[in-house]
Design an enzyme around this catalytic site. Structure first.
Site, PDB file in Angstrom:
ATOM      1  N   TYR A   1       2.984  -4.349  -7.180  1.00 20.81           N
ATOM      2  CA  TYR A   1       1.618  -4.589  -7.631  1.00 20.81           C
ATOM      3  C   TYR A   1       1.656  -5.941  -8.313  1.00 20.81           C
ATOM      4  CZ  TYR A   1       0.283   0.314  -6.945  1.00 20.81           C
ATOM      5  OH  TYR A   1       0.002   1.536  -6.403  1.00 20.81           O
TER       6      TYR A   1
ATOM      7  N   ASP B   1      -4.357  -2.661  -1.647  1.00 25.95           N
ATOM      8  CA  ASP B   1      -5.499  -1.747  -1.539  1.00 25.95           C
ATOM      9  C   ASP B   1      -5.738  -0.952  -2.819  1.00 25.95           C
ATOM     10  OD1 ASP B   1      -3.161  -0.218  -1.281  1.00 25.95           O
ATOM     11  OD2 ASP B   1      -4.205   1.342  -0.159  1.00 25.95           O
TER      12      ASP B   1
ATOM     13  N   HIS C   1      -3.972   4.275   0.649  1.00 22.54           N
ATOM     14  CA  HIS C   1      -3.332   4.797  -0.559  1.00 22.54           C
ATOM     15  C   HIS C   1      -3.483   6.309  -0.670  1.00 22.54           C
ATOM     16  CE1 HIS C   1      -1.427   2.280  -3.706  1.00 22.54           C
ATOM     17  NE2 HIS C   1      -1.332   3.429  -4.343  1.00 22.54           N
TER      18      HIS C   1
END
Length: 473
Positions: free
Chosen positions: A229, A257, A356
């Protein structure tokens, strides 16, 4: 090193002076209160108190050393206070949820009775602490994407070939050049230790440090891909990338996402549910029973991603990562054909078709990854020759995996399934899940008339839209 009493720590319980105890050490977290990813209340709940039980399961052991300046490491509790704290923890009664978990664990069936993914999930949901279960099981909004991710596979049917030699079926393949015994990888997932103290999956938000995870490999040759991330601060992001490269991770899997917290209502409601459960249905109203106010929807999940870079672009971010590392780049979170093409043009070595798991995607009703895979096969089949394509979300069977591979996916990722397996049965559960998938994959390959993964092809599957039972034309 200075020593403190419990009374001294208890005096520092305000936003202007906030101390906490973690593993019998005292820290000044005043300057961190309003920068905490989970919001200030998470820290203030433990202001002047022992925060060990809340901190340890979800934070890597090196968190305080990395992010809290040395001068904020104040010292330790004195011996008398340590004994007092230990006695208080031992005498503290167990919560109703803890007692429920103990009973469920006591009645847990043997691992050998688990014959598919669903079996393991059902047991895990019974024995998980409620807050962990809510985090693992929650999905965005009305769970439409989460449900449809799995349903999408049911729209694809096999066209098996018979009279084919299928003895010695070999389900092995490669991922970025690294051999895998089956076409499956474990998707990066945060906070696996909520389910089991020894569990962890590779992620920027792992509860164990990146070094601890690397050290736990059975062999230095075991490939680890790092789910990144990207932090909004480039310096922090660069340090993170360089650290995992030095530790021997084999690729950067950039998540694109899940940049903003989604509306995972089961997770958000968890603390309220537990409060009522422990109070046997009674709601604690306090002094603000009828006052309106902002509703916190971060839950356990939302606090993990509040520092994400919201301004990533194909033109800027991929070249920036290239400037930091020589590792291959895989982009995770592709949800349409156009972005798959852009990833290829950006030179990415791999893409993961994913929403996700229906948990975090910007639009809760995003297409199931299997449908996106099918669209790429129909509209831009050249993508498969230019980059490796992976898929995750909704996989329940070995047959699901083979359907994806027939359409061009190289490997398939599973996240929740492994969270549940390790939560219910620890390391043995994760291994057992791999064996289940291997058995199902081998059986399905033989039934299809193929001996090796490279024999799987689009002509072996067909997409069929069936009218729902009882529908009117």
């Amino acid at each position: 090193m200075s020593t403190f009493t419990l009374a001294q720590v208890a005096e520092c319980n305000t936003t202007s002076s906030c101390w906490v105890i973690i593993r019998n050490k005292v820290y000044d977290v005043t300057d961190f209160i309003f920068n905490h990813p989970g919001g200030p209340q998470v820290i203030m709940d433990y202001a002047g108190k022992d925060a060990t039980a809340a901190f340890v399961p979800i934070h890597p052991s090196d968190t305080l050393d990395k992010y809290l300046p040395c001068e904020k490491h104040l010292g330790t509790l004195d011996e008398a206070s340590i004994r007092e704290l230990r006695a208080a923890n031992q005498s503290k009664g167990k919560s109703r949820d803890e007692l429920r978990v103990e009973e469920a664990v006591k009645n847990k069936p043997p691992l050998g009775r688990m014959i598919n993914i669903q079996d393991i999930e059902e047991i895990a949901k019974k024995i998980l602490p409620y807050k962990a279960m809510a985090y693992y099981a929650s999905a965005a909004d009305d769970s439409i994407s989460c449900v449809e991710n799995a349903r999408a596979f049911s729209r694809f049917f096999f066209r098996p070939r018979v009279m084919k030699a299928v003895s010695g079926v070999d389900p092995s393949t490669t991922m970025l050049g690294y051999k895998s015994s089956i076409p499956v990888y474990i998707s990066g997932s945060a906070l696996a230790r909520l389910g089991h103290p020894l569990g962890e999956m590779v992620s920027s938000n792992s509860s164990l440090s990146y070094a601890q995870i690397a050290a736990a490999r059975g062999s230095s040759e075991q490939p680890l891909l790092f789910q990144l991330y990207k932090h909004k601060n480039d310096d922090i992001a660069a340090r993170r990338i360089r650290e995992v490269e030095e530790l021997g991770y084999k690729a950067i899997c950039l998540t694109v996402d899940a940049l903003v917290p989604s509306n995972r209502e089961l997770d958000t409601r968890a603390s309220h549910y537990l409060e009522e459960y422990e109070n046997e249905g009674k709601i604690t109203r306090g002094n603000a029973a009828d006052k309106s106010g902002d509703v916190s929807t971060l839950g356990t999940a939302g606090g993990l991603i509040v520092n994400n870079d919201l301004d990533m672009t194909w033109e800027k971010t991929i070249p920036w990562i290239r400037s930091v590392t020589k590792l291959p780049i895989v982009v995770k979170g592709i949800q349409c054909v156009a972005d798959a093409v852009l990833a290829v043009e950006a030179g990415c070595e791999g893409i993961v078709l994913s929403n996700h798991g229906g948990c975090f995607s910007y639009v809760a009703s995003s297409l199931p990854p299997m449908e996106v895979l099918y669209k790429i096969r129909c509209e831009r089949p050249d993508v498969f020759a230019k980059t490796e394509v992976y898929i995750d979300g909704g996989v329940r069977r070995g047959t699901d995996i083979l359907k994806a591979l027939c359409l061009g996916a190289r490997t398939v990722g599973l996240g929740r399934a492994f969270l549940y397996a390790q939560s219910a049965y620890g390391e043995a559960g994760a291994i057992h899940l791999v064996r289940i998938l291997e058995r199902e994959i081998k059986f399905a390959m033989a039934s299809l008339g193929v001996r090796t993964i490279d024999q799987l092809a689009p002509e072996l599957v067909e997409r069929v839209d069936w009218q729902p039972l009882g529908s009117k034309l």
